[in-house]
Design a protein around this motif. Sequence first.
Motif, PDB file in Angstrom:
ATOM      1  N   ARG A  90       0.905  -1.212   0.127  1.00 15.80           N
ATOM      2  CA  ARG A  90       0.089  -0.090   0.021  1.00 15.80           C
ATOM      3  C   ARG A  90       0.765   1.223  -0.065  1.00 15.80           C
ATOM      4  O   ARG A  90       0.590   2.310  -0.653  1.00 15.80           O
ATOM      5  N   LEU A  91       2.203   1.112   0.616  1.00 12.56           N
ATOM      6  CA  LEU A  91       2.977   2.214   0.728  1.00 12.56           C
ATOM      7  C   LEU A  91       3.874   2.249  -0.552  1.00 12.56           C
ATOM      8  O   LEU A  91       4.761   3.092  -0.690  1.00 12.56           O
ATOM      9  N   LEU A  92       3.906   1.063  -1.451  1.00 15.76           N
ATOM     10  CA  LEU A  92       4.558   1.122  -2.612  1.00 15.76           C
ATOM     11  C   LEU A  92       6.068   1.017  -2.083  1.00 15.76           C
ATOM     12  O   LEU A  92       6.989   1.382  -2.869  1.00 15.76           O
ATOM     13  N   TRP A  93       6.307   0.010  -0.946  1.00 17.93           N
ATOM     14  CA  TRP A  93       7.517  -0.289  -0.249  1.00 17.93           C
ATOM     15  C   TRP A  93       7.480  -1.905  -0.421  1.00 17.93           C
ATOM     16  O   TRP A  93       6.657  -2.391  -0.323  1.00 17.93           O
ATOM     17  N   LYS A  94       8.961  -2.328  -0.840  1.00 18.67           N
ATOM     18  CA  LYS A  94       8.978  -3.491  -0.649  1.00 18.67           C
ATOM     19  C   LYS A  94      10.547  -3.701  -0.022  1.00 18.67           C
ATOM     20  O   LYS A  94      11.375  -3.103  -0.129  1.00 18.67           O
ATOM     21  N   LEU A  95      10.380  -4.776   0.940  1.00 18.80           N
ATOM     22  CA  LEU A  95      11.745  -5.082   1.737  1.00 18.80           C
ATOM     23  C   LEU A  95      12.740  -5.325   0.311  1.00 18.80           C
ATOM     24  O   LEU A  95      12.380  -6.185  -0.422  1.00 18.80           O
ATOM     25  N   PRO A  96      14.029  -5.024   0.605  1.00 20.18           N
ATOM     26  CA  PRO A  96      14.897  -5.126  -0.492  1.00 20.18           C
ATOM     27  C   PRO A  96      15.490  -6.756  -0.446  1.00 20.18           C
ATOM     28  O   PRO A  96      15.105  -7.401   0.537  1.00 20.18           O
ATOM     29  N   SER A  97      15.595  -7.272  -1.702  1.00 17.57           N
ATOM     30  CA  SER A  97      16.193  -8.534  -1.805  1.00 17.57           C
ATOM     31  C   SER A  97      17.481  -8.591  -0.970  1.00 17.57           C
ATOM     32  O   SER A  97      18.328  -8.094  -1.360  1.00 17.57           O
ATOM     33  N   ILE A  98      17.428  -9.776  -0.420  1.00 21.77           N
ATOM     34  CA  ILE A  98      18.801 -10.033   0.421  1.00 21.77           C
ATOM     35  C   ILE A  98      19.084 -11.454   0.222  1.00 21.77           C
ATOM     36  O   ILE A  98      18.161 -12.318   0.005  1.00 21.77           O
ATOM     37  N   THR A  99      20.305 -11.801   0.443  1.00 21.95           N
ATOM     38  CA  THR A  99      20.779 -13.336   0.115  1.00 21.95           C
ATOM     39  C   THR A  99      20.197 -14.193   1.452  1.00 21.95           C
ATOM     40  O   THR A  99      19.671 -13.587   2.463  1.00 21.95           O
ATOM     41  N   ASP A 100      20.325 -15.497   1.090  1.00 21.81           N
ATOM     42  CA  ASP A 100      19.769 -16.358   2.216  1.00 21.81           C
ATOM     43  C   ASP A 100      20.567 -15.952   3.521  1.00 21.81           C
ATOM     44  O   ASP A 100      19.982 -16.057   4.625  1.00 21.81           O
ATOM     45  N   THR A 101      22.117 -15.891   3.163  1.00 18.76           N
ATOM     46  CA  THR A 101      22.860 -15.610   4.655  1.00 18.76           C
ATOM     47  C   THR A 101      22.637 -14.411   5.079  1.00 18.76           C
ATOM     48  O   THR A 101      22.359 -14.288   6.328  1.00 18.76           O
ATOM     49  N   GLU A 102      22.177 -13.456   4.258  1.00 18.71           N
ATOM     50  CA  GLU A 102      21.754 -12.065   5.101  1.00 18.71           C
ATOM     51  C   GLU A 102      20.489 -11.990   5.858  1.00 18.71           C
ATOM     52  O   GLU A 102      20.425 -11.556   6.906  1.00 18.71           O
ATOM     53  N   ALA A 103      19.588 -12.774   5.229  1.00 20.53           N
ATOM     54  CA  ALA A 103      18.342 -13.159   5.871  1.00 20.53           C
ATOM     55  C   ALA A 103      18.318 -13.907   7.231  1.00 20.53           C
ATOM     56  O   ALA A 103      17.970 -13.424   8.424  1.00 20.53           O
ATOM     57  N   ARG A 104      19.533 -14.612   7.288  1.00 20.80           N
ATOM     58  CA  ARG A 104      19.979 -15.376   8.671  1.00 20.80           C
ATOM     59  C   ARG A 104      20.522 -14.369   9.558  1.00 20.80           C
ATOM     60  O   ARG A 104      20.065 -14.427  10.727  1.00 20.80           O
ATOM     61  N   TYR A 105      21.251 -13.313   9.225  1.00 22.11           N
ATOM     62  CA  TYR A 105      21.939 -12.609   9.964  1.00 22.11           C
ATOM     63  C   TYR A 105      20.923 -11.596  10.478  1.00 22.11           C
ATOM     64  O   TYR A 105      20.896 -11.320  11.670  1.00 22.11           O
ATOM     65  N   LEU A 106      19.882 -11.015   9.512  1.00 16.88           N
ATOM     66  CA  LEU A 106      18.857 -10.499  10.211  1.00 16.88           C
ATOM     67  C   LEU A 106      17.979 -11.054  11.138  1.00 16.88           C
ATOM     68  O   LEU A 106      17.725 -10.458  12.220  1.00 16.88           O
ATOM     69  N   LYS A 107      17.726 -12.300  10.998  1.00 15.10           N
ATOM     70  CA  LYS A 107      16.777 -13.059  11.994  1.00 15.10           C
ATOM     71  C   LYS A 107      17.640 -13.127  13.378  1.00 15.10           C
ATOM     72  O   LYS A 107      17.080 -12.747  14.283  1.00 15.10           O
ATOM     73  N   LEU A 108      18.917 -13.387  13.098  1.00 14.43           N
ATOM     74  CA  LEU A 108      19.897 -13.390  14.480  1.00 14.43           C
ATOM     75  C   LEU A 108      19.812 -12.298  15.153  1.00 14.43           C
ATOM     76  O   LEU A 108      19.941 -12.279  16.292  1.00 14.43           O
ATOM     77  N   ALA A 109      20.128 -11.086  14.366  1.00 17.85           N
ATOM     78  CA  ALA A 109      20.104  -9.896  15.092  1.00 17.85           C
ATOM     79  C   ALA A 109      18.881  -9.426  15.664  1.00 17.85           C
ATOM     80  O   ALA A 109      18.848  -8.923  16.669  1.00 17.85           O
ATOM     81  N   ASP A 110      17.693  -9.978  15.133  1.00 17.26           N
ATOM     82  CA  ASP A 110      16.340  -9.490  15.644  1.00 17.26           C
ATOM     83  C   ASP A 110      16.115 -10.367  16.726  1.00 17.26           C
ATOM     84  O   ASP A 110      15.822  -9.714  17.719  1.00 17.26           O
ATOM     85  N   LEU A 111      16.672 -11.443  16.931  1.00 17.59           N
ATOM     86  CA  LEU A 111      16.545 -12.274  17.930  1.00 17.59           C
ATOM     87  C   LEU A 111      17.456 -11.948  19.257  1.00 17.59           C
ATOM     88  O   LEU A 111      17.163 -11.802  20.362  1.00 17.59           O
ATOM     89  N   LEU A 112      18.659 -11.694  18.980  1.00 18.56           N
ATOM     90  CA  LEU A 112      19.686 -11.148  19.762  1.00 18.56           C
ATOM     91  C   LEU A 112      19.241 -10.079  20.446  1.00 18.56           C
ATOM     92  O   LEU A 112      19.446  -9.910  21.604  1.00 18.56           O
ATOM     93  N   GLU A 113      18.638  -9.088  19.704  1.00 19.49           N
ATOM     94  CA  GLU A 113      18.303  -7.955  20.366  1.00 19.49           C
ATOM     95  C   GLU A 113      17.271  -7.909  21.132  1.00 19.49           C
ATOM     96  O   GLU A 113      17.229  -7.621  22.460  1.00 19.49           O
ATOM     97  N   GLY A 114      16.138  -8.940  20.995  1.00 22.88           N
ATOM     98  CA  GLY A 114      15.182  -9.356  21.710  1.00 22.88           C
ATOM     99  C   GLY A 114      15.628  -9.938  23.220  1.00 22.88           C
ATOM    100  O   GLY A 114      15.401  -9.610  24.184  1.00 22.88           O
ATOM    101  N   ALA A 115      16.648 -10.677  23.047  1.00 25.59           N
ATOM    102  CA  ALA A 115      17.190 -11.393  24.158  1.00 25.59           C
ATOM    103  C   ALA A 115      18.134 -10.474  25.093  1.00 25.59           C
ATOM    104  O   ALA A 115      17.867 -10.181  26.107  1.00 25.59           O
ATOM    105  N   ALA A 116      18.761  -9.482  24.276  1.00 22.11           N
ATOM    106  CA  ALA A 116      19.380  -8.372  25.266  1.00 22.11           C
ATOM    107  C   ALA A 116      18.574  -7.658  25.909  1.00 22.11           C
ATOM    108  O   ALA A 116      18.851  -7.246  27.056  1.00 22.11           O
TER     109      ALA A 116
END
Length: 173
Positions: free
Chosen positions: A95-121
């Motif tokens: 609706r905002l004409l935004w799309k998450l950028p294409s990232i590699t599977d490795t980058e997606a893994r880092y993003l998920k880890l960063a998200d979870l590590l921040e929550g744990a922190a």
Amino acid sequence: MSALLAERLKAVERSARVRRYHTEPVLHQQNVGEHTYGVMWFILLLVDNPSAALLTAALMHDTPEYAVGDVPSPTKKAPVIKQAFDQLEDEVLERLLWKLPSITDTEARYLKLADLLEGAAFCLSELRRGNRDITTALGNYLRYIATMHPEGKAGEIFNFIKEQAHEYGFKSE
């Protein structure tokens, strides 16, 4: 100003202020802006020279929550709910004409880890301040991270958070 730009500005402002942990008693009410800042720093800690696409994905990863709210992780992980919620978040961005950028599977893994590590922190910081009610959320984060088998810097940070949590009285299940 165009209607689209006005809607995008509203999304940026509102998404940063969405409350997290609204189902948990917390001493500090974290918002998505603070969380996103932390996720971006975790990306910088985990990845040498992260791509612009990865940093943009980190910046935008919770933007749709301005319209749908922050659904607690255990709820969001239920398969039927996850599929519907992912579709709803995609529709908000479309609706905002935004799309998450294409990232590699490795980058997606880092993003998920960063998200979870921040929550744990964040949960660890609550535990350090004496909040014993945060242990369920902390335990969930630690279990989610463990399933990803973090290595290298992510593994070091994960182990540090676990050690600190145990020093502050957290008991693993």
